[in-house]
Design a protein around this motif. Sequence first.
Motif, short mmCIF file in Angstrom:
data_model
loop_
_atom_site.label_atom_id
_atom_site.label_comp_id
_atom_site.label_asym_id
_atom_site.label_seq_id
_atom_site.Cartn_x
_atom_site.Cartn_y
_atom_site.Cartn_z
N GLY A 23 0.82 -1.21 0.00
CA GLY A 23 0.00 0.00 0.00
C GLY A 23 0.85 1.25 0.00
N TRP A 24 1.93 1.24 0.79
CA TRP A 24 2.83 2.40 0.82
C TRP A 24 3.46 2.62 -0.55
N ILE A 25 3.86 1.53 -1.18
CA ILE A 25 4.49 1.63 -2.49
C ILE A 25 3.53 2.23 -3.50
N GLU A 26 2.28 1.77 -3.48
CA GLU A 26 1.29 2.31 -4.40
C GLU A 26 1.02 3.78 -4.13
N GLN A 27 1.02 4.16 -2.86
CA GLN A 27 0.82 5.57 -2.50
C GLN A 27 1.96 6.42 -3.03
N LEU A 28 3.19 5.91 -2.91
CA LEU A 28 4.34 6.64 -3.45
C LEU A 28 4.20 6.84 -4.95
N LYS A 29 3.78 5.79 -5.63
CA LYS A 29 3.62 5.88 -7.09
C LYS A 29 2.54 6.89 -7.46
N ALA A 35 3.93 8.39 2.42
CA ALA A 35 4.19 6.95 2.40
C ALA A 35 5.68 6.65 2.58
N LEU A 36 6.53 7.68 2.48
CA LEU A 36 7.96 7.46 2.73
C LEU A 36 8.24 7.15 4.19
N LYS A 37 7.45 7.73 5.07
CA LYS A 37 7.71 7.58 6.50
C LYS A 37 7.72 6.13 6.96
N ILE A 76 10.47 5.44 -7.76
CA ILE A 76 9.61 4.34 -7.34
C ILE A 76 8.84 3.76 -8.53
N GLY A 77 8.64 4.56 -9.55
CA GLY A 77 7.95 4.07 -10.74
C GLY A 77 8.71 2.97 -11.46
#
Length: 208
Positions: A23-29, A35-37, A76-77
Motif C-alpha cells: 500500500g505504501w508503495i502504491e501511494q508513493l507511485k 508513504a515514505l515515513k 519508485i515508478g
Amino acid sequence: MTGNVIQPAAFKQRQNNADDEQGWIEQLKQGKQTALKPLYDKYGKRVYALCYRLSGDAELAEDICQEVFVQVWKKIGNFQGDSQFSTWLYSVTSFQAINYMRKQKRWWQSWFVDKDSTSGEAMVDAIPTNDEQHDFALFRSGLDKHIANLPEQARIVFVLFAIEGWRHEEISKELNIAVGSSKAQYHRAKKLLKEALTLEEQNKGVVA
C-alpha cells in the motif's frame, strides 16, 4: 508523481496500516510523500548500515542514506514488483552509495593482489547475509568497525560480494574493473580483516 522535492512533513506523518508495504508503495507511485515515513521506519537502519559499510564514514553514510530515500521517491515508478521491494531498495542503495562517493572523493587509486591469510578465518568466513538480525551480529562482533577501516577499493568489493551477495561479474561491471581485480580486492579485504581480528584478540590477551 509530481515534483521531486520531499517535504519535511513526509517524515513526520504516520500511516494507519503499519504493515501495508504494498500500500505504501502504491501511494508513493501516486505521489503521496507521506508513504515514505513507514518505509523509512522499516528500512532506514538497514539502508544506513549498508551506506556505512560502503563508505566507511558515519557522516557520509547519513548523507547517502538521505539521498537514497530521495531516489526512492523519484524512481519508485521503476519498481515493477518483479522482486521484493527490499531487494530493489538495497540495489538502489548500493548504486547510490558508489555514485555518491565517486563525486565526493578521488576514485580508485591502485589495485593490489595479496595472498590470503588464515588468522581470524572463522569469523570472516562466517559473515552472514543482509537482514537486520545479521546487521546486529556484524556490529556486535566488532566486524563493522574493521570493515570501515578497509581501503576503499577492498571495502566496497568486500561489502558487495560477502554481505550483499553480488557476483564478481556484477561488481566488475558496476565499478568498471576486471573480474580478476574484483576477486583480488575481495581476498585483500579478507586478509586485512583477519589480520585486524587476530591483532585485536592478541591485544585482548595482553590486557587480560
